[in-house]
Design an enzyme around this catalytic site. Structure first.
Site, PDB file in Angstrom:
ATOM      1  CD  GLN A  78      -1.226   0.586   4.292  1.00 11.65           C
ATOM      2  OE1 GLN A  78      -0.504  -0.386   4.156  1.00 11.65           O
ATOM      3  NE2 GLN A  78      -2.529   0.566   4.043  1.00 11.65           N
ATOM      4  CB  CYS A 108      -2.802  -5.944   6.708  1.00 16.87           C
ATOM      5  SG  CYS A 108      -1.763  -7.395   6.415  1.00 16.87           S
ATOM      6  N   GLY A 221     -12.162  -6.913  -5.601  1.00 14.25           N
ATOM      7  CA  GLY A 221     -12.897  -7.529  -6.695  1.00 14.25           C
ATOM      8  C   GLY A 221     -12.928  -6.757  -7.990  1.00 14.25           C
ATOM      9  NE  ARG A 242      -2.040  -8.918  -3.274  1.00 17.05           N
ATOM     10  CZ  ARG A 242      -0.908  -9.043  -2.585  1.00 17.05           C
ATOM     11  NH1 ARG A 242       0.174  -9.503  -3.196  1.00 17.05           N
ATOM     12  NH2 ARG A 242      -0.845  -8.717  -1.316  1.00 17.05           N
TER      13      ARG A 242
END
Length: 340
Positions: A78, A108, A221, A242
């Site tokens: 990235q 970001c 999510g 995460r």
């Protein structure tokens, strides 16, 4: 690397370094992994250092930013930036280093990233992003992909999202990883931007319905495998961030359930540590400290009696000066004795 994007682990600063990627490769043989974001301008500055006396230092700096173990494939690099020429140069460097694809960060929302003129703020400049993608696609035969939000601030209509994606597709973007939350560039920090703006999976689903020819991944999510499998009926791929970092073994069934690979037993905490050991041996033999590896491994044991004690022991032992792979060997034995 065909269809490895069906399940990927999102690029995350301070998380998806080479050590964590080696850990996750023990969890899944097939998923797509990403580097941390690498700033194109930083690569350019290093590449311009031409003094023969500093070539060794130059190579070390490039290795810190671009280095990876061969076993990490499939692996995407990235990049962050807003200059087409610098991004094209960085894309070529990524290809030369052996990455499997190049990804542009347009997602970001951190203030530092905004000051560098890359990340989510670039969604306000779709023409510039399209020029960046076109330059990168012309510079390398690797797929050039984009990770972005559904919108920013008040620019969050579906029509704006569709126009943004259409422009990048025309410029040569091969795939879109869409974080299904908009970003507030002022007033929310990066952590809040992962939770406060509401999830809009429906917009990503609509994007895929209306642009079936494009490859669309859903990010945001997704906390375990059940919703991932459900979403794969509506989009081409799912990206987890995460939840993969904090709970790596939660994803032990990825290869069987997402990729249809029933060969071999699902990984356990002890087999993950055993799998990381060769990497730790090479890393420590080259002068590296053990803690940068162990700080990720503390997450592989959770939800069982004694987990906190084991994590505390590993943290203490791996943080000692001179700690080496023997600490991980002992940690793996402890887990094996408990059937973990």
């Amino acid at each position: 690397m065909e269809h490895n994007y069906r399940f990927s682990v999102a690029p995350m600063l301070d998380c998806t370094d080479r050590h964590f990627r080696v850990l996750m490769r023990q969890v899944s043989r097939h998923c797509l992994l990403y580097s941390e974001m690498v700033v194109a301008r930083a690569l350019h500055h290093i590449a311009q250092e031409g003094s023969p006396s500093r070539m060794g230092e130059k190579q070390q700096r490039l290795e810190r930013l671009l280095g990876f173990d061969p076993g990490e494939h499939p692996l995407a690099l990235q990049l962050g930036g807003d200059d087409p020429e610098l991004l094209a140069e960085a894309a070529r460097m990524g290809a030369d280093w052996g990455y499997d694809e190049i990804n542009l960060n347009v997602g970001c929302p951190s203030e530092k990233v905004q000051q560098g003129r890359f990340g989510a703020c670039l969604m306000a400049e779709p023409e510039r992003v399209a020029r960046c993608v076109a330059a990168m696609a012309a510079a390398t035969p690797l797929p050039v992909t984009v990770k972005h939000r559904i919108g920013i601030d008040e620019r969050d209509s579906y029509e704006e999202l569709l126009a943004f994606v259409d422009g990048l597709a025309a410029a040569g973007a091969a795939r879109f990883a869409v974080h299904a939350r908009k970003a507030w560039l002022n007033g929310l920090d990066p952590k809040q931007n992962r939770t406060v703006p509401p999830l809009r999976w429906d917009l990503v689903h609509r994007l895929k319905r209306e642009r079936p020819q494009l490859t669309i991944e859903l990010n945001g999510g997704l906390e375990d495998l059940d919703p991932c499998q459900e979403q794969l009926a509506l989009v081409d791929g799912v990206m987890v961030g995460r939840a993969a970092y904090a709970h790596p073994l939660r994803w032990a069934g990825v290869d069987r359930r997402i990729f249809g690979d029933a060969g071999g037993a699902e990984p356990r905490a002890s087999t993950v540590l055993r799998g990381v050991l060769p990497h730790a041996e090479r890393w420590c033999a080259s002068g590296g400290r053990l803690w940068p590896i162990a700080r990720h491994l503390v997450h592989v044991v959770e939800g069982v009696s004694g987990a906190r004690h084991w994590r505390g022991w590993l943290t203490r032992e791996a943080g000692q000066a001179g700690a080496g792979p023997a600490v991980l060997e002992a940690a793996a034995r402890q887990l094996e004795e408990r059937g973990l």
